[in-house]
Design an enzyme around this catalytic site. Structure first.
Site, PDB file in Angstrom:
ATOM      1  N   SER A 183       0.790  -1.226   0.000  1.00 20.50           N
ATOM      2  CA  SER A 183       0.000   0.000   0.000  1.00 20.50           C
ATOM      3  C   SER A 183       0.823   1.278   0.000  1.00 20.50           C
ATOM      4  O   SER A 183       0.326   2.329  -0.415  1.00 20.50           O
ATOM      5  CB  SER A 183      -0.929   0.008   1.209  1.00 20.50           C
ATOM      6  OG  SER A 183      -0.195  -0.089   2.424  1.00 20.50           O
ATOM      7  N   HIS A 211      -5.449  -3.551  -2.084  1.00 22.75           N
ATOM      8  CA  HIS A 211      -5.040  -2.622  -3.138  1.00 22.75           C
ATOM      9  C   HIS A 211      -4.861  -3.322  -4.491  1.00 22.75           C
ATOM     10  O   HIS A 211      -4.383  -2.692  -5.438  1.00 22.75           O
ATOM     11  CB  HIS A 211      -3.753  -1.916  -2.734  1.00 22.75           C
ATOM     12  CG  HIS A 211      -3.900  -1.087  -1.499  1.00 22.75           C
ATOM     13  ND1 HIS A 211      -4.276   0.240  -1.527  1.00 22.75           N
ATOM     14  CD2 HIS A 211      -3.746  -1.414  -0.188  1.00 22.75           C
ATOM     15  CE1 HIS A 211      -4.340   0.697  -0.289  1.00 22.75           C
ATOM     16  NE2 HIS A 211      -4.020  -0.286   0.544  1.00 22.75           N
ATOM     17  N   LYS A 242     -11.698   0.639  -0.790  1.00 22.48           N
ATOM     18  CA  LYS A 242     -10.895   1.107  -1.919  1.00 22.48           C
ATOM     19  C   LYS A 242     -11.754   1.065  -3.186  1.00 22.48           C
ATOM     20  O   LYS A 242     -12.621   1.900  -3.375  1.00 22.48           O
ATOM     21  CB  LYS A 242      -9.631   0.274  -2.078  1.00 22.48           C
ATOM     22  CG  LYS A 242      -8.482   0.697  -1.156  1.00 22.48           C
ATOM     23  CD  LYS A 242      -8.664   0.294   0.270  1.00 22.48           C
ATOM     24  CE  LYS A 242      -7.480   0.623   1.141  1.00 22.48           C
ATOM     25  NZ  LYS A 242      -7.734   0.300   2.558  1.00 22.48           N
TER      26      LYS A 242
END
Length: 401
Positions: A183, A211, A242
């Site tokens: 990340s 991610h 996300k």
């Protein structure tokens, strides 16, 4: 002051930074999380968001959340274990398992709680947790709650991982836990190498796809899909905060493991259930991921454009291969100062300083959304160039953005 207050009053690092006028946290946003946000009544370009597909303000996502509130209310008023399981939880779990290629999935109320609750309870005394040294803090916290032996290997270093595996008792459970996309640094785990070693030493593998989903793989299925190692990975974790443009998280694995987790994972059993709006929003985002692959294509077009731009002006960006672009500064105070200066110039980015990284690895985290434009990127890269030149981090280039 009592003893607790006396002890905590010794913490003065934030006050020192505030006194210098370079405190970069808790910046109050007065608008939705788009490519532009409003801070102090002023428009600022947002390059600090994890909304990689730009879905936080998508009409279909918002509409789904509103309809869920109208039908189910604002919350479940209890844990999944007791009164907090809705039909939409079960349906989304089915869809997520299918999406990432596993038998079953469990939704937690946050992504952090997924790692906390899964990593802490799957292995026991005498077993082994083997972590990449740059794994996310939620994985580290899960490890701290585990009674297992904990080993760390050098970042993405397969020789180091093999040494860890060789040191383990062969008849004990060994669980390798890694981020799929890291990340802060933006690089991708060597999942083929990890899976190969796991097979060699009879270990299991868990991958944090927080991610990776929405960024890598077929229709954004993540780094495991990207490397075609889904069958060699035992547990796939994802978050809703996300690319799913919501709040919550999930673990996808086989039904033997989910059955155990549903009855032993404390952050699942003893936490309030993921809200109806969050579940519906994540489900709508999944619909868009599957129906609009051009969003991910756009994200990668912007990623290559930005990487080329930062390299052209001389920025040090490490080994990133994703929309997460680290701009290394390697000095805590200078990182704070440049973050604030960029905000004044109309560019919102995130500082990453020790202890999140070592003092010599401090950086600005510049992240992209599929909804950014190249004009916005040109503006931001130009402002980075201006600030980095001022602080002697880059040299004047013949190429100017």
């Amino acid at each position: 002051m009592n003893l607790l207050q006396q002890k905590l009053a010794k913490y003065d690092e934030s006050q020192i930074v505030k006194a210098k006028g370079i405190y970069p946290y808790f910046r109050k946003i007065e608008s939705e999380q788009g490519t532009e946000v409003i801070i102090g009544g002023k428009k600022v370009l947002m390059f600090g968001s994890n909304s990689y597909l730009g879905l936080t303000n998508h009409p279909k996502v918002k509409e789904a959340a509103i309809h869920a509130i109208e039908k189910y209310g604002t919350g479940c008023a209890g844990s999944r274990f007791l009164n907090g399981t809705l039909d939409i939880h079960i349906e989304l779990e089915r869809r997520l398992a299918e999406f990432v290629g596993k038998e079953d999935a469990i939704i937690y109320s946050t992504g952090f709680q997924v790692n906390l609750g899964v990593v802490s309870c799957l292995t026991g005394r005498g077993d082994y947790l083997i972590l990449d040294e740059l794994d996310h803090a939620s994985i580290i916290e899960g490890r701290r709650l585990s009674f297992s032996n904990a080993l760390k290997y050098k970042h993405n270093d397969m020789d180091s991982l093999e040494k860890c595996l060789m040191s383990c008792d062969s008849d004990k459970v060994k669980l390798i836990v890694t981020d799929g996309v890291f990340s802060m640094e933006g690089d991708i785990a060597n999942l083929p190498g990890i899976v190969e070693l796991a097979k060699k030493y009879n270990a299991s593998v868990m991958v944090d796809e927080a991610h990776g989903i929405g960024v890598l793989g077929d229709h954004g299925r993540g780094s495991c899909n990207h490397f075609d190692v889904v069958d060699g990975v035992d547990l796939i974790m994802g978050t809703f905060s996300k690319s799913f443009a919501s709040l919550g998280g999930f673990i996808a694995t086989d039904k033997i493991i989910t059955e155990y987790l549903r009855h032993h994972s404390r952050s699942y059993i003893f936490s309030a259930s993921c809200t109806p709006a969050s579940v519906a929003a994540a489900s709508a985002a999944l619909d868009i991921m599957l129906s609009e692959p051009e969003r991910m294509e756009r994200l990668w077009d912007l990623t290559h454009y930005a990487l080329d731009g930062f390299r052209a002006i001389g920025c040090e960006i490490g080994h990133t291969k994703t929309p997460i672009i680290p701009l290394y500064i390697r000095d805590n105070e200078k990182t704070f100062r440049i973050t604030c200066e960029l905000l004044d110039e109309g560019v919102f980015v995130n500082p990453v300083v020790s202890p999140a990284v070592s003092p010599g690895d401090t950086l600005i985290r510049f992240s992209l959304m599929a909804t950014h434009t190249k004009e916005q990127l040109n503006f931001a890269i130009g402002k980075v160039q201006k600030c980095f030149l001022k602080h002697g981090l880059i040299k004047q280039q013949s190429v100017t953005v």
